[in-house]
Scaffold this active site. Sequence first.
Site, mmCIF file in Angstrom:
data_model
loop_
_atom_site.group_PDB
_atom_site.id
_atom_site.type_symbol
_atom_site.label_atom_id
_atom_site.label_comp_id
_atom_site.label_asym_id
_atom_site.label_seq_id
_atom_site.Cartn_x
_atom_site.Cartn_y
_atom_site.Cartn_z
ATOM 1 N N ASP A 193 40.006 -57.911 9.933
ATOM 2 C CA ASP A 193 40.160 -58.649 9.456
ATOM 3 C C ASP A 193 41.919 -58.976 8.930
ATOM 4 O O ASP A 193 42.185 -60.052 9.090
ATOM 5 C CB ASP A 193 39.687 -58.401 8.205
ATOM 6 C CG ASP A 193 40.329 -56.871 7.183
ATOM 7 O OD1 ASP A 193 40.830 -56.578 8.183
ATOM 8 O OD2 ASP A 193 40.180 -57.308 6.271
ATOM 9 N N SER B 204 35.344 -44.428 -2.977
ATOM 10 C CA SER B 204 34.489 -44.791 -2.084
ATOM 11 C C SER B 204 34.897 -45.638 -0.507
ATOM 12 O O SER B 204 34.203 -45.536 -0.284
ATOM 13 C CB SER B 204 33.139 -44.737 -3.128
ATOM 14 O OG SER B 204 33.186 -46.026 -3.538
ATOM 15 N N GLY B 205 35.994 -47.084 -0.722
ATOM 16 C CA GLY B 205 35.927 -47.312 0.329
ATOM 17 C C GLY B 205 34.606 -48.526 -0.484
ATOM 18 O O GLY B 205 34.156 -49.032 0.866
ATOM 19 N N ASP C 110 38.199 -58.098 2.327
ATOM 20 C CA ASP C 110 37.389 -57.069 0.501
ATOM 21 C C ASP C 110 37.901 -58.378 -0.458
ATOM 22 O O ASP C 110 36.846 -58.349 -0.859
ATOM 23 C CB ASP C 110 38.318 -55.994 0.510
ATOM 24 C CG ASP C 110 37.877 -54.935 1.341
ATOM 25 O OD1 ASP C 110 37.287 -54.795 2.369
ATOM 26 O OD2 ASP C 110 39.136 -53.859 0.654
ATOM 27 N N TYR D 38 46.618 -46.401 7.595
ATOM 28 C CA TYR D 38 46.098 -47.863 7.101
ATOM 29 C C TYR D 38 47.088 -49.022 8.084
ATOM 30 O O TYR D 38 47.318 -49.780 8.371
ATOM 31 C CB TYR D 38 45.539 -48.629 6.204
ATOM 32 C CG TYR D 38 45.047 -49.649 5.786
ATOM 33 C CD1 TYR D 38 43.204 -49.672 5.558
ATOM 34 C CD2 TYR D 38 46.280 -50.531 6.232
ATOM 35 C CE1 TYR D 38 43.095 -51.504 6.447
ATOM 36 C CE2 TYR D 38 45.100 -52.497 5.824
ATOM 37 C CZ TYR D 38 43.690 -52.603 6.002
ATOM 38 O OH TYR D 38 42.836 -53.532 5.696
#
Length: 387
Positions: A36, A125-126, A174, A224
Site C-alpha cells: 500500500d 493481533s495485527g 487499514d 515497518y
Amino acid sequence: MKEAVLKKFGEIFGSTEGVSVYFAPGRVNMIGEHTDYNGGHVFPCALTIGTYAAVRKREDDKLRFYSMNFEKLGVIESSIVGLKPEKEAEWTNYPKGVMWAFEKRGFKMPCGLDIVLNGNIPNGSGLSSSASLEVLTGYFLRDLFGFDVTNIDLAQIGQYSENNFNGMNCGIMDQFASAMGKKDNAIFLDTADLSYEYAPLVLAGAKIIVTNSNVKHELVNSEYNVRRSECETALKELQTVIDINGLGDLSEEEFEQHKSAIKDDVRIRRAKHAVYENQRTILAVEALKKNDLELFGKLMNASHVSLRDDYQVSCDEIDVLVEEAWKVPGVIGSRITGGGFGGCTVSIVKDDAVEDFKAKVGAAYKERVGKNADFYVVEIGDGPSKI
C-alpha cells in the site's frame, strides 16, 4: 457491546444522558501485504469485530478518555488546546492525533468530549485496532460537529495522523478498509490513486479463519519504517533507469530487466516483494471473479513465502502456524496478515475441515512454540456507523 460501553460510561462519568454510541471495524487483508505504501494494490475487508465508543460533548475544552481494554490506566485527561503526542497519553495519542489532523484541515473542535471505548479486536493481533480507533474518532467527530468530510477523507485523516502524530509510516490500507467496508465484500484498492471496487467474498463451502499467534514482537513499528525506507531508496534507484511513480507501476518482467539499478541485495529483495506481491494481488482478484478459489489459495501461499523470505517480516511463530496450516487437508490457502513480526495468519478453509484445522494447527503450535493459538471464524462487515 453497545450496552457494555454505555453502562461503563454511566459508571465513569455519572450518567448516560446525551451520549451517542459509534462503531468502526477492524480489518483483515486477504492478499497484498506491504504494497500500500509502494503504490500497489491491496485486497482487505472490514470485519464485524472492531471498536465501540460512547461519546458526549462537554462545555469546556477538556478531553476525558477511558478504555475498557486498558482499565488499569483509568481516566486519561487532556485538552483540545495544544494537541501534541505525549508518552504519558498512552493509547489516547491515536484519537488525539485524529483531532489534531482535523484541526490541520481547518476543522476545529468547539468543545471537549468524554469518551469511553470498548474494542473486541484482540490486542496486538495485527487486525488494525489502531486504524479502527482512528476511523471511529473521525466518524464521531464528523457526526457530533458536522464536519464536512467523506469516508475516504476519514481514511486519509487517519493515515495522516498515524504518520505525522504517532510516527508510524503506515500506508492507507487499514484506514481505508475500516472506513469503506461493505458486508460480504473485500475492497480491491489501487493505492496509487485510491480507485477501488468491491469484490464479493462469499466463499461457497469455505470459511475465512484468522489465527492469532498471541505473539507481538517489539520490532513491528521500527522495522515497518525500515522496510518503507528501503523501498523508497530502491524506487529512487529504479527511477534513474525507468519512468515510474511507485514500485506498483512495474510488471515482473520490467523489474527483472531493471533491478540491477538497485545497488544493494537486500533492497532488491524488498522491491521484488513489492512488485511481485502487487501482481499476485491483481491475479488473485481475477481468480476470485472466476470462482477459482484454488488459484486464490496458491497466491496466498506464495504471498507468505515472499513476506518470509524477501520482505522478512514474518517470524518463527507465524511460520509454524502457516506451515502447519498447509499440511491440513481442506486448507485452500494460508498466509501472514498485517504488518508482521507476530500477530495473525489468515486462512481459507473448507467447511468440513474447519474443526480439523483448529485441532491440528492448535496442537502443533502448542507443541512447537509452547503457546496457545486463538482461532476466529470471521465475518465480513460494513464500515463505521452510529448505533
